[in-house]
Scaffold this active site. Structure first.
Site, short mmCIF file in Angstrom:
data_model
loop_
_atom_site.label_atom_id
_atom_site.label_comp_id
_atom_site.label_asym_id
_atom_site.label_seq_id
_atom_site.Cartn_x
_atom_site.Cartn_y
_atom_site.Cartn_z
N ARG A 200 44.33 4.34 -90.73
CA ARG A 200 44.80 5.15 -89.62
C ARG A 200 46.32 5.26 -89.71
NH1 ARG A 200 40.87 1.73 -87.26
NH2 ARG A 200 39.06 2.88 -86.43
N LYS A 234 44.86 -0.38 -83.75
CA LYS A 234 43.59 -0.13 -83.06
C LYS A 234 42.62 -1.30 -83.24
CE LYS A 234 40.13 3.36 -82.00
NZ LYS A 234 39.63 4.73 -82.29
N HIS A 303 44.68 12.08 -90.19
CA HIS A 303 43.30 11.64 -90.01
C HIS A 303 42.36 12.39 -90.95
CE1 HIS A 303 41.38 8.71 -87.47
NE2 HIS A 303 40.32 9.48 -87.35
N ARG A 306 41.91 10.27 -93.89
CA ARG A 306 40.97 9.18 -93.63
C ARG A 306 39.53 9.68 -93.74
NH1 ARG A 306 40.38 4.24 -90.87
NH2 ARG A 306 38.66 4.12 -89.38
N HIS A 329 35.88 -0.09 -88.97
CA HIS A 329 35.06 0.25 -87.82
C HIS A 329 34.32 -0.99 -87.32
CE1 HIS A 329 35.67 4.53 -87.63
NE2 HIS A 329 35.34 4.70 -88.90
N TYR A 339 30.02 10.42 -90.99
CA TYR A 339 30.26 10.86 -92.36
C TYR A 339 29.01 11.21 -93.16
CZ TYR A 339 34.81 8.91 -91.31
OH TYR A 339 36.02 8.63 -90.73
#
Length: 371
Positions: A200, A234, A303, A306, A329, A339
């Site tokens: 990120r 995050k 992003h 990513r 994640h 995805y």
């Protein structure tokens, strides 16, 4: 009404409050945002919730409603208020909605949490956004179904159906064009880092030289809450990402040729604009990607790199659990939902691989017409 940034005393960071038309904080919202801050929510998350609740309070004022006597009908009208292209305007021409279904549902989530908090504190009797029902009958029964089957389940009453949207990615040619367009090693290393690791942008902005293990071709993602540029990782736990030796060589070139004389622990710093040596900010990154987008002729964001990395891993045969670990994640389902969208080319290539493993050539699949 406006959302105001507030500097907390004793270097406790920043937070956000919603100010009314009298320039005083809206007390119910302030109490909820303070609750979020005490639970260590990110300042960026608190800011987003403050903006969502500001919209809700503006709706209440426009409709002359009391937040404590709200009902399902008024909340449904709030959805229409959010979706209306032009408030208090009637038009016979078809117009695009002011906000997407995803945005409206995100705002409703903030309103739900706001009411849940005040229900728990006793300031509100009932949250009219949920209904409670027993678990519906399903053909599939979980392992602990006999324990959970009698427990009621809360479901949202008001929620828009969101269209399925595929994430936006870049092709290999676009990534190469983007890298070749960069004039400075810093920018080139940033693009390569985001594309190869799936980090990120907040993680990249908070990256320090001690996090780069060049001898092992590894980068450590370390969450820090005191970055002077406000960068947030995050994820709450540190994790390691393996990278190629080519990326480490690019980092070494950047460090020796552009960054070596700068006294800073951060990897990405201002070298030409602003205060030299200060860590780059989110605004600086936004300006950089806007300039690059104009030069290459297609829109690109951090992003998207990513998303591109994750999509390439999935198409390369990576198990979703490995992709989850690499991207940081918390749940593998996030990777699957985000995805694993297969295109026609993906299906064609998969079928071709299947035929090759079966020892059959693609043209062997053709059949004679039935007479």
């Amino acid at each position: 009404m406006k959302v105001q940034r507030v500097q907390l005393p004793e270097d406790q960071g920043i937070t956000w409050v919603v100010l009314g038309n009298d320039y005083l904080p809206v007390q119910p919202i302030t109490e909820f945002l303070t609750y979020m801050r005490n639970l260590e929510y990110s300042p960026n998350t608190i800011r987003a919730y403050a903006n969502h609740l500001r919209l809700y309070w503006e709706y209440l004022q426009d409709a002359q409603l009391d937040w404590q006597t709200i009902g399902k009908t008024e909340l449904a009208a709030f959805i229409g208020w959010l979706r209306s292209p032009q408030a208090n305007t009637v038009s016979i021409q078809e117009q695009e909605s002011k906000r997407t279904e995803v945005t409206v549902n995100t705002i409703l989530t903030a309103v739900c949490m706001f009411y849940e908090y005040h229900e728990q504190t006793g300031e509100f009797d009932h949250v009219p956004l949920y209904k409670t029902q027993m678990q519906p009958g399903r053909r599939y029964k979980s392992f602990l179904h006999h324990i959970n089957k009698s427990k009621p389940v809360k479901t949202r009453l008001l929620k828009l159906k969101e269209p399925k949207r595929q994430v936006k990615t870049l092709t290999q040619e676009q990534v190469k064009t983007l890298i070749d367009t960069c004039k400075h090693l810093r920018d080139k290393f940033l693009i390569c880092l985001l594309h190869e690791t799936g980090m990120r942008i907040g993680q990249a902005l908070g990256l320090q030289h001690e996090d780069v293990r060049s001898w092992d071709n590894q980068i450590q993602v370390v969450p820090r809450n005191d970055n002077p540029n406000g960068a947030r990782a995050k994820s709450r736990e540190a994790y390691t990402i393996d990278v190629t030796s080519d990326l480490m060589s690019l980092y070494t070139d950047y460090f020796l040729k552009e960054c070596g004389d700068v006294d800073s622990v951060f990897v990405f710093v201002n070298l030409w604009d602003g205060e030299v040596g200060e860590p780059m900010t989110y605004n600086a990154i936004a300006d950089l990607f806007n300039r690059l987008s104009k030069k290459v002729g297609f829109h690109v964001t951090p992003h998207m790199l990513r998303h591109t990395h994750a999509t390439e891993l999935i198409r390369g045969g990576w198990d979703a659990a490995y992709v989850q670990k690499r991207l940081g994640h918390r749940q593998v389902q996030t990777v699957i939902n985000t995805y694993t969208h297969l295109t026609n080319d993906d299906m064609k290539n998969a079928f071709k691989d299947y035929l090759e493993k079966q020892g059959r050539l693609p043209d062997e699949t053709t059949t004679e017409p039935i007479e």
